[in-house]
Enzyme design. Structure first.
Site, PDB file in Angstrom:
ATOM      1  N   SER A 246       0.851  -1.195   0.000  1.00 49.70           N
ATOM      2  CA  SER A 246       0.000   0.000   0.000  1.00 49.70           C
ATOM      3  C   SER A 246       0.886   1.245   0.000  1.00 49.70           C
ATOM      4  O   SER A 246       2.110   1.137   0.110  1.00 49.70           O
ATOM      5  CB  SER A 246      -0.865  -0.003   1.259  1.00 49.70           C
ATOM      6  OG  SER A 246      -0.014   0.136   2.393  1.00 49.70           O
TER       7      SER A 246
ATOM      8  N   ASP B  16      -0.839  -1.558  -4.170  1.00 54.31           N
ATOM      9  CA  ASP B  16      -2.181  -1.572  -3.598  1.00 54.31           C
ATOM     10  C   ASP B  16      -2.645  -0.144  -3.270  1.00 54.31           C
ATOM     11  O   ASP B  16      -1.908   0.613  -2.630  1.00 54.31           O
ATOM     12  CB  ASP B  16      -2.104  -2.426  -2.318  1.00 54.31           C
ATOM     13  CG  ASP B  16      -3.427  -2.650  -1.662  1.00 54.31           C
ATOM     14  OD1 ASP B  16      -4.416  -2.862  -2.379  1.00 54.31           O
ATOM     15  OD2 ASP B  16      -3.472  -2.619  -0.411  1.00 54.31           O
TER      16      ASP B  16
ATOM     17  N   ASP C 153      -6.437   3.767  -7.050  1.00 51.33           N
ATOM     18  CA  ASP C 153      -7.629   3.999  -6.250  1.00 51.33           C
ATOM     19  C   ASP C 153      -8.046   5.469  -6.343  1.00 51.33           C
ATOM     20  O   ASP C 153      -7.569   6.319  -5.592  1.00 51.33           O
ATOM     21  CB  ASP C 153      -7.362   3.600  -4.794  1.00 51.33           C
ATOM     22  CG  ASP C 153      -8.580   3.829  -3.910  1.00 51.33           C
ATOM     23  OD1 ASP C 153      -9.602   4.319  -4.426  1.00 51.33           O
ATOM     24  OD2 ASP C 153      -8.500   3.536  -2.704  1.00 51.33           O
TER      25      ASP C 153
ATOM     26  N   GLU D 249     -10.862   1.202  -9.118  1.00 52.34           N
ATOM     27  CA  GLU D 249     -11.762   1.142  -7.957  1.00 52.34           C
ATOM     28  C   GLU D 249     -12.892   2.138  -8.132  1.00 52.34           C
ATOM     29  O   GLU D 249     -12.671   3.308  -8.425  1.00 52.34           O
ATOM     30  CB  GLU D 249     -10.987   1.425  -6.665  1.00 52.34           C
ATOM     31  CG  GLU D 249     -11.879   1.400  -5.435  1.00 52.34           C
ATOM     32  CD  GLU D 249     -11.150   1.081  -4.146  1.00 52.34           C
ATOM     33  OE1 GLU D 249     -10.017   0.571  -4.205  1.00 52.34           O
ATOM     34  OE2 GLU D 249     -11.723   1.343  -3.074  1.00 52.34           O
TER      35      GLU D 249
ATOM     36  N   GLY E 271     -10.053  -3.609   7.622  1.00 53.14           N
ATOM     37  CA  GLY E 271      -9.870  -3.749   9.065  1.00 53.14           C
ATOM     38  C   GLY E 271     -10.806  -4.775   9.668  1.00 53.14           C
ATOM     39  O   GLY E 271     -11.713  -5.286   9.004  1.00 53.14           O
TER      40      GLY E 271
ATOM     41  N   GLY F 145     -10.628  -5.734   1.848  1.00 53.66           N
ATOM     42  CA  GLY F 145     -11.084  -5.919   3.219  1.00 53.66           C
ATOM     43  C   GLY F 145     -11.289  -7.392   3.515  1.00 53.66           C
ATOM     44  O   GLY F 145     -12.281  -7.792   4.129  1.00 53.66           O
ATOM     45  N   GLY F 146     -10.326  -8.233   3.091  1.00 49.72           N
ATOM     46  CA  GLY F 146     -10.451  -9.687   3.269  1.00 49.72           C
ATOM     47  C   GLY F 146     -10.374 -10.126   4.729  1.00 49.72           C
ATOM     48  O   GLY F 146     -10.801 -11.231   5.068  1.00 49.72           O
TER      49      GLY F 146
ATOM     50  N   VAL G  82      -5.720  -9.121   1.667  1.00 48.79           N
ATOM     51  CA  VAL G  82      -5.625  -9.342   3.113  1.00 48.79           C
ATOM     52  C   VAL G  82      -4.470  -8.535   3.692  1.00 48.79           C
ATOM     53  O   VAL G  82      -3.335  -8.653   3.224  1.00 48.79           O
ATOM     54  CB  VAL G  82      -5.365 -10.842   3.419  1.00 48.79           C
ATOM     55  CG1 VAL G  82      -5.335 -11.075   4.927  1.00 48.79           C
ATOM     56  CG2 VAL G  82      -6.401 -11.733   2.758  1.00 48.79           C
ATOM     57  N   ASN G  83      -4.772  -7.766   4.704  1.00 49.67           N
ATOM     58  CA  ASN G  83      -3.710  -7.008   5.371  1.00 49.67           C
ATOM     59  C   ASN G  83      -3.815  -7.088   6.902  1.00 49.67           C
ATOM     60  O   ASN G  83      -2.915  -7.586   7.571  1.00 49.67           O
ATOM     61  CB  ASN G  83      -3.740  -5.540   4.897  1.00 49.67           C
ATOM     62  CG  ASN G  83      -2.405  -4.859   5.125  1.00 49.67           C
ATOM     63  OD1 ASN G  83      -1.563  -5.352   5.875  1.00 49.67           O
ATOM     64  ND2 ASN G  83      -2.178  -3.728   4.502  1.00 49.67           N
TER      65      ASN G  83
HETATM   66  O1  G3H Z   1      -6.101  -3.488  -0.055  1.00 47.43           O
HETATM   67  C1  G3H Z   1      -5.929  -4.122   1.017  1.00 47.43           C
HETATM   68  C2  G3H Z   1      -7.061  -4.689   1.705  1.00 47.43           C
HETATM   69  O2  G3H Z   1      -8.254  -4.421   1.172  1.00 47.43           O
HETATM   70  C3  G3H Z   1      -6.862  -5.212   3.057  1.00 47.43           C
HETATM   71  O3  G3H Z   1      -8.022  -5.206   3.866  1.00 47.43           O
HETATM   72  O4  G3H Z   1      -6.927  -5.001   6.070  1.00 47.43           O
HETATM   73  O5  G3H Z   1      -9.294  -5.704   5.870  1.00 47.43           O
HETATM   74  O6  G3H Z   1      -7.486  -7.227   5.178  1.00 47.43           O
HETATM   75  P1  G3H Z   1      -7.931  -5.815   5.326  1.00 47.43           P
HETATM   76 ZN    ZN Z   2      -8.078  -2.406   0.013  1.00 43.38          ZN
END
Ligand code: G3H
Ligand code: ZN
Length: 288
Positions: free
Chosen positions: A53, A85, A107, A137, A184, A212-213, A234-235
């Site tokens: 990111s 990202d 984005d 996006e 998150g 937002g995985g 996923v982050n």
């Molecule tokens: O682009 C990155 C994500 O959408 C991460 O989302 O922090 O909810 O896994 P997350």
């Molecule tokens: Zn994201």
């Protein structure tokens, strides 16, 4: 960055669409995180995407991230790709393309639609010249990639009209849209709009990306993938296990000061989490 495998990222995403699994995009900003992600790919022979990111590349550097991924995937012989990202400006995007990223996400969801379309078109022009995939996006995703103890802000689901207009005019390869997930982990689990995922897949032909995985219930993740998601970002989940592992390690071995004795705990925790997510995303050996 060319794939060392005969398969490029686009081929992997097409395969995911055909066989109803998804590739994970796992974000990183430190070496032991990247090692954990790479080891998970190696162990499961699974293709995946690493993500950086804006905050992550501000810390690590675009060229540094690209070089690390390139060297490690070559050495470990793993089908690992790199995506910028939530890129916010054309300058960083161009740098990522130049440094060898396999994909870039612009984005512009905070911009008025027409402006988002104009800049995304420029990104597509630059990226496609080099065979780099573009994720656009439309519809602003809520939240921030950290742990929250409050309920999430209500999503503003992206309309089909906007999704179709945006993808048609920009010719992006992949599309990030608001289908109910948030960045998150919150006190409540998100409610995913599966019909919107399926319609977006059918009406755009683009690769559908679930942002937002983290914090999505497992049954919902499976259903989302079944209905058309081929990439899951996923982050937060990785940030949380990284922090917990380091905290545990440093609390249990208070006198230890050697980084290479402390950091393997974070690398292992990352590896385990990434493996778990790859399995949840229904990837099975033989899918490639
Ligand atoms: O682009 C990155 C994500 O959408 C991460 O989302 O922090 O909810 O896994 P997350
Ligand atoms: Zn994201």
């Amino acid at each position: 960055m060319m794939s060392l495998k005969e398969f490029m990222l686009k081929d992997h995403l097409n395969k995911a669409r055909e066989r109803a699994f998804a590739l994970g995009q796992f974000n990183f900003s430190t070496l032991e995180q990247l090692q954990g992600i790479m080891l998970a790919s190696k162990e499961l022979s699974a293709p995946l995407i690493c993500g950086t990111s804006s905050g992550e590349v501000d810390f690590l550097g675009v060229a540094e991230a690209a070089s690390l991924v390139s060297i490690m995937r070559e050495k470990m012989n793993v089908p690992v790709f790199l995506n910028l990202d939530h890129g916010r400006d054309l300058e960083t995007i161009k740098k990522a393309i130049e440094c060898g990223y396999d994909a870039v996400h612009f984005d512009g969801s905070h911009l008025p639609m027409e402006e988002n379309i104009e800049i995304t078109k420029k990104v597509v022009l630059e990226a496609h010249k080099k065979g780099v995939l573009v994720e656009g996006e439309v519809g602003k995703m809520k939240g921030e990639s950290t742990l929250h103890d409050t309920p999430a802000e209500k999503p503003t689901l992206t309309s089909m009209e906007k999704i179709v207009k945006f993808t048609k005019e920009t010719e992006v390869d992949s599309i990030a849209l608001d289908v109910g997930s948030v960045h998150g982990i919150y006190a409540d689990a998100p409610v995913i709009d599966f019909d919107r995922i399926e319609k977006a897949k059918n009406e755009t032909g683009c690769f559908i990306v679930l942002h937002g995985g983290s914090g999505v219930e497992e049954k919902d993740m499976r259903e989302g993938i079944k209905r058309g998601v081929v990439k899951v970002n996923v982050n937060t989940e990785l940030r949380a296990v990284w922090r917990d592992a380091l905290y545990r390690e440093m609390t249990e071995n208070k006198k230890e000061i050697v980084p290479y004795k402390i950091l393997p705990a974070a690398r292992e925790a990352t590896r385990e989490k990434v493996k778990k997510m790859i399995k949840l995303f229904s990837y099975e050996k033989g899918n490639i």
